[in-house]
Design a protein around this motif. Structure first.
Motif, PDB file in Angstrom:
ATOM      1  N   THR A  73       0.825  -1.212   0.000  1.00  0.00           N
ATOM      2  CA  THR A  73       0.000   0.000   0.000  1.00  0.00           C
ATOM      3  C   THR A  73       0.859   1.262   0.000  1.00  0.00           C
ATOM      4  N   SER A  74       2.046   1.201   0.582  1.00  0.00           N
ATOM      5  CA  SER A  74       2.920   2.379   0.509  1.00  0.00           C
ATOM      6  C   SER A  74       3.323   2.659  -0.929  1.00  0.00           C
ATOM      7  N   VAL A  75       3.468   1.596  -1.729  1.00  0.00           N
ATOM      8  CA  VAL A  75       3.773   1.755  -3.155  1.00  0.00           C
ATOM      9  C   VAL A  75       2.555   2.280  -3.907  1.00  0.00           C
ATOM     10  N   GLU A  76       1.371   1.735  -3.604  1.00  0.00           N
ATOM     11  CA  GLU A  76       0.147   2.249  -4.224  1.00  0.00           C
ATOM     12  C   GLU A  76       0.015   3.750  -3.969  1.00  0.00           C
ATOM     13  N   VAL A  77       0.275   4.147  -2.738  1.00  0.00           N
ATOM     14  CA  VAL A  77       0.206   5.567  -2.378  1.00  0.00           C
ATOM     15  C   VAL A  77       1.199   6.377  -3.203  1.00  0.00           C
ATOM     16  N   ALA A  78       2.421   5.868  -3.326  1.00  0.00           N
ATOM     17  CA  ALA A  78       3.453   6.588  -4.080  1.00  0.00           C
ATOM     18  C   ALA A  78       3.052   6.766  -5.537  1.00  0.00           C
ATOM     19  N   LEU A  79       2.531   5.710  -6.152  1.00  0.00           N
ATOM     20  CA  LEU A  79       2.112   5.795  -7.552  1.00  0.00           C
ATOM     21  C   LEU A  79       0.979   6.799  -7.722  1.00  0.00           C
ATOM     22  N   LYS A  80       0.019   6.773  -6.801  1.00  0.00           N
ATOM     23  CA  LYS A  80      -1.106   7.707  -6.889  1.00  0.00           C
ATOM     24  C   LYS A  80      -0.652   9.141  -6.636  1.00  0.00           C
ATOM     25  N   MET A  81       0.309   9.319  -5.733  1.00  0.00           N
ATOM     26  CA  MET A  81       0.867  10.660  -5.520  1.00  0.00           C
ATOM     27  C   MET A  81       1.517  11.180  -6.801  1.00  0.00           C
ATOM     28  N   ALA A  82       2.274  10.303  -7.473  1.00  0.00           N
ATOM     29  CA  ALA A  82       2.983  10.722  -8.683  1.00  0.00           C
ATOM     30  C   ALA A  82       2.002  11.112  -9.782  1.00  0.00           C
ATOM     31  N   LEU A  83       0.989  10.289 -10.004  1.00  0.00           N
ATOM     32  CA  LEU A  83       0.009  10.605 -11.037  1.00  0.00           C
ATOM     33  C   LEU A  83      -0.811  11.833 -10.661  1.00  0.00           C
ATOM     34  N   GLY A  84      -1.128  11.960  -9.369  1.00  0.00           N
ATOM     35  CA  GLY A  84      -1.854  13.144  -8.915  1.00  0.00           C
ATOM     36  C   GLY A  84      -1.052  14.420  -9.083  1.00  0.00           C
ATOM     37  N   TYR A  85       0.247  14.304  -8.902  1.00  0.00           N
ATOM     38  CA  TYR A  85       1.140  15.455  -9.081  1.00  0.00           C
ATOM     39  C   TYR A  85       1.034  15.997 -10.502  1.00  0.00           C
ATOM     40  N   TRP A  86       1.139  15.100 -11.497  1.00  0.00           N
ATOM     41  CA  TRP A  86       1.093  15.557 -12.887  1.00  0.00           C
ATOM     42  C   TRP A  86      -0.310  15.993 -13.289  1.00  0.00           C
ATOM     43  N   ASN A  87      -1.324  15.344 -12.768  1.00  0.00           N
ATOM     44  CA  ASN A  87      -2.696  15.750 -13.062  1.00  0.00           C
ATOM     45  C   ASN A  87      -2.969  17.160 -12.564  1.00  0.00           C
ATOM     46  N   ALA A  88      -2.485  17.450 -11.348  1.00  0.00           N
ATOM     47  CA  ALA A  88      -2.695  18.783 -10.779  1.00  0.00           C
ATOM     48  C   ALA A  88      -1.966  19.865 -11.572  1.00  0.00           C
ATOM     49  N   ARG A  89      -0.865  19.489 -12.197  1.00  0.00           N
ATOM     50  CA  ARG A  89      -0.106  20.440 -13.007  1.00  0.00           C
ATOM     51  C   ARG A  89      -0.653  20.573 -14.423  1.00  0.00           C
ATOM     52  N   GLY A  90      -1.677  19.770 -14.731  1.00  0.00           N
ATOM     53  CA  GLY A  90      -2.273  19.832 -16.052  1.00  0.00           C
ATOM     54  C   GLY A  90      -1.424  19.218 -17.147  1.00  0.00           C
ATOM     55  N   GLU A  91      -0.531  18.288 -16.768  1.00  0.00           N
ATOM     56  CA  GLU A  91       0.334  17.626 -17.743  1.00  0.00           C
ATOM     57  C   GLU A  91      -0.063  16.162 -17.869  1.00  0.00           C
ATOM     58  N   ALA A  92      -0.225  15.708 -19.086  1.00  0.00           N
ATOM     59  CA  ALA A  92      -0.679  14.338 -19.348  1.00  0.00           C
ATOM     60  C   ALA A  92       0.488  13.356 -19.281  1.00  0.00           C
ATOM     61  N   ARG A  93       0.987  13.146 -18.089  1.00  0.00           N
ATOM     62  CA  ARG A  93       2.048  12.160 -17.881  1.00  0.00           C
ATOM     63  C   ARG A  93       1.477  10.997 -17.078  1.00  0.00           C
ATOM     64  N   HIS A  94       1.484   9.798 -17.683  1.00  0.00           N
ATOM     65  CA  HIS A  94       0.882   8.641 -17.031  1.00  0.00           C
ATOM     66  C   HIS A  94       1.817   7.434 -16.967  1.00  0.00           C
ATOM     67  N   ARG A  95       2.874   7.466 -17.740  1.00  0.00           N
ATOM     68  CA  ARG A  95       3.719   6.281 -17.869  1.00  0.00           C
ATOM     69  C   ARG A  95       4.654   6.131 -16.667  1.00  0.00           C
ATOM     70  N   ILE A  96       4.658   4.926 -16.083  1.00  0.00           N
ATOM     71  CA  ILE A  96       5.574   4.600 -14.983  1.00  0.00           C
ATOM     72  C   ILE A  96       6.705   3.742 -15.553  1.00  0.00           C
ATOM     73  N   VAL A  97       7.932   4.058 -15.163  1.00  0.00           N
ATOM     74  CA  VAL A  97       9.113   3.314 -15.597  1.00  0.00           C
ATOM     75  C   VAL A  97       9.567   2.418 -14.456  1.00  0.00           C
ATOM     76  N   VAL A  98       9.892   1.174 -14.782  1.00  0.00           N
ATOM     77  CA  VAL A  98      10.280   0.190 -13.763  1.00  0.00           C
ATOM     78  C   VAL A  98      11.539  -0.528 -14.215  1.00  0.00           C
ATOM     79  N   MET A  99      12.156  -1.262 -13.306  1.00  0.00           N
ATOM     80  CA  MET A  99      13.339  -2.048 -13.636  1.00  0.00           C
ATOM     81  C   MET A  99      12.978  -3.523 -13.767  1.00  0.00           C
ATOM     82  N   GLU A 100      13.563  -4.173 -14.740  1.00  0.00           N
ATOM     83  CA  GLU A 100      13.399  -5.607 -14.936  1.00  0.00           C
ATOM     84  C   GLU A 100      13.701  -6.364 -13.633  1.00  0.00           C
ATOM     85  N   HIS A 101      12.923  -7.394 -13.364  1.00  0.00           N
ATOM     86  CA  HIS A 101      13.068  -8.274 -12.184  1.00  0.00           C
ATOM     87  C   HIS A 101      12.629  -7.605 -10.881  1.00  0.00           C
TER      88      HIS A 101
END
Length: 416
Positions: free
Chosen positions: A107-135
């Protein structure tokens, strides 16, 4: 019903493997109903830092339970949470100024992802893609699975998972490929990059160096991409420092902590955010509030346990215990590494790992045989496929650690 109705996690009940009943625990030892003393060599899934039933944490839980057990945290507060948040900020990087409570690493990760998407939404920028590392692995809830590795453990849930951009794990000389892939992903307008700093845990205890972590952070900063550090496992001393990020002088925009936050005694998690992330959600418009909670957010008893954990870090020689354990692990791992069946012996802080008969993967038939062998030798080790790792509580005694490595040595010769 003659058998237990309990459905255990990551357990194939169809194999009818015995499940020990643990009655009590102390330090690094679990006591079972049939009188066995089992050394907990993986800190009960990486949560127990100081040892089971640390008296200061137990006392804090008992005292808090007699005062306030639970209270809604939406629009209400309580002293244990306020104290914990303020004391956390005194030991965390100064740029992390806001503390959001939840109840597990996932849930701490869920919160972090939602914070990140909320950050860009509030700024009016259409950024939705999350980058992750293999494995990588970030938990078993939907968002956390989406940003983790795909495989047999989540293939059934593929319709629920969102798409991500995956960069290669920097093993085998692929460091530049990792950096190039991250640069390209950031250049195309990614919202955030989430990573386990220095150690990919459930992916096989895979390590990478501090310079790569530093360069990945710099790439994100240059592109304005939010950097999320998942220190659910690596935090609280596992890699040798309080945070793994410290070793690379890296400060994330968002930080996830859980497991050792309460010393492993009781579930609690926090997601720490920088002021810009907070500011993006701060407004008189109620539609811009951060829409996330759970019933037990900042549970007072869990917060009291975490406050006791912080007091232990302040008052007791925790860092010296970590250093001693790291040296003890290095000494014993060096002996294991000489065995012809062992490959990839490695260590990061208090974590030691190696591969046994490498090449079979996560569902290696060797893994359940090893698990059963270790249990029969009164040691709790849970291999990740063919990867055997040792991550004990910091208070484990030399004799107890010797028992762990004696079981490993026997397994190398007997389990095929």
């Amino acid at each position: 019903m003659s058998e237990s109705p309990v459905w255990h996690p990551f357990t194939q009940h169809g194999l009818r493997e015995p499940i020990p009943l643990v009655t009590h625990a102390e330090g690094a030892v679990l006591h079972t109903q049939d009188g066995r003393r089992i050394v907990d060599a993986i800190s009960s899934w990486w949560v127990t830092t100081h040892g089971h039933n640390h008296p200061r944490i137990v006392a804090a839980i008992r005292a808090q339970a007699e005062r306030l057990d639970q209270i809604i945290f939406a629009g209400w507060t309580h002293e244990p949470a306020e104290r914990l948040a303020r004391d956390l900020l005194t030991i965390m990087p100064a740029a992390l100024t806001r503390v959001f409570f939840s109840d597990s690493g996932s849930t701490s990760v869920e919160v972090a992802l939602k914070m990140a998407l909320g950050y860009w939404n509030a700024r009016g920028e259409a950024r939705h893609r999350i980058v992750v590392m293999e494995h990588s692995y970030h938990g078993d809830t939907i968002g956390a699975m989406s940003v983790g590795a795909r495989g047999v453990f989540n293939s059934a849930y593929a319709p629920l998972l969102f798409d991500v951009t995956t960069i290669p794990y920097p093993g085998g000389g692929r460091e530049q490929a990792t950096l190039d892939a991250l640069s390209q992903a950031c250049a195309t307008g990614a919202a955030a990059f989430i990573v386990e700093p220095l150690v990919l845990g459930a992916g096989g205890m895979l390590f990478y160096d501090t310079e790569l972590l530093r360069q990945m952070r710099a790439i994100c900063a240059d592109a304005g991409v939010l950097f999320i550090a998942d220190e659910v496992m690596t935090g609280w001393g596992r890699t040798g420092t309080l945070l793994a990020c410290e070793q690379a002088a890296v400060v994330p925009d968002i930080l996830c902590l859980s497991k050792g936050l309460t010393g492993g005694a009781i579930p609690l998690a926090v997601t720490l955010a920088s002021e810009p992330v907070w500011d993006a959600h701060y407004a008189e418009d109620r539609a811009r509030m951060f829409f996330h909670s759970s019933s037990y957010t900042a549970n007072p008893i869990a917060c009291a346990a975490a406050n006791a954990n912080l007091a232990i870090w302040r008052d007791e020689p925790v860092r010296a215990r970590i250093d001693r354990l790291a040296l003890a692990q290095a000494d014993r791992l060096a002996k294991v590494a000489r065995h012809p069946r062992v490959s990839g012996a490695r260590q990061c802080g208090t974590i030691a790992a190696f591969e046994l008969d490498a090449g079979q993967g996560y569902l290696s038939a060797l893994a359940p045989r090893l698990l059963r062998f270790f249990a029969e030798h009164d040691v709790l080790l849970r291999p990740l496929g063919e990867t055997v790792y040792v991550m004990p509580p910091y208070g484990i005694t030399p004799d107890e650690l010797d028992r762990v490595y004696a079981a490993i040595a026997a397994a190398l010769d007997e389990v095929r």
